[in-house]
Scaffold this motif. Structure first.
Motif, PDB file in Angstrom:
ATOM      1  N   ASP A 196      31.718  39.564  41.298  1.00  0.00           N
ATOM      2  CA  ASP A 196      32.483  38.394  40.822  1.00  0.00           C
ATOM      3  C   ASP A 196      33.594  38.756  40.085  1.00  0.00           C
ATOM      4  N   GLY A 197      35.043  37.878  40.266  1.00  0.00           N
ATOM      5  CA  GLY A 197      35.771  38.092  39.433  1.00  0.00           C
ATOM      6  C   GLY A 197      37.256  38.437  40.136  1.00  0.00           C
ATOM      7  N   ASP A 198      38.283  38.481  39.368  1.00  0.00           N
ATOM      8  CA  ASP A 198      39.605  38.832  40.269  1.00  0.00           C
ATOM      9  C   ASP A 198      39.738  40.427  40.551  1.00  0.00           C
TER      10      ASP A 198
ATOM     11  N   ARG B  53      37.458  30.271  41.500  1.00  0.00           N
ATOM     12  CA  ARG B  53      36.468  31.448  41.216  1.00  0.00           C
ATOM     13  C   ARG B  53      36.831  32.265  42.637  1.00  0.00           C
TER      14      ARG B  53
END
Length: 133
Positions: free
Chosen positions: A15-17, A50
């Motif tokens: 998860d995440g950028d 997200r």
């Protein structure tokens, strides 16, 4: 970084950028520019987006609402999938499944105005939650 068939970067599920940016950096040739443009367009039009990498594809969603878009690298194009694409207007041209529709982006043919309209519409819909129909 290892490239899978069609030049798709192999990125661990996360998860995440950061994993999304690693995927985009690993996209070969002109496809990396398309990935950067798509990512920037999504962030610009969906401020609370997200991000994650799942199934070797960047995914975009809204907390508590599910995923609305993902993209994947192929040999000659980048496929952008809208998980509730049949609800978008105009409906993206690719796909025959129950809900999902997609568009294949080739070098120099990303219509940013149309993509932004689809992204805004898709983010406003209930998203797809993996494991649910």
């Amino acid at each position: 970084m290892k490239l899978l068939s069609g030049g798709n970067p192999q990125i661990a599920k996360a998860d995440g950028d950061a994993p999304v940016q690693a995927y985009i950096a690993g996209m070969p040739g002109w496809k990396s520019d398309v990935g950067r443009r798509l990512d920037a367009l999504i962030v610009r039009n969906v401020p609370n987006v997200r991000k994650a990498v799942k199934w070797n594809s960047p995914m975009y969603g809204i907390e508590g609402q599910g995923l609305f878009l993902g993209f994947h690298t192929f040999t000659h194009y980048v496929k952008v999938s809208f998980f509730r694409g049949t609800s978008l207007r105009p409906v993206p041209p690719g796909g025959t499944g129950k809900d999902a529709r997609w568009i294949d982006i080739h070098e120099d043919d990303l219509d940013e105005a149309q993509m932004a309209a689809w992204v805004k519409q898709a983010a406003a819909l209930p998203g797809w939650v993996p494991g649910q129909p």
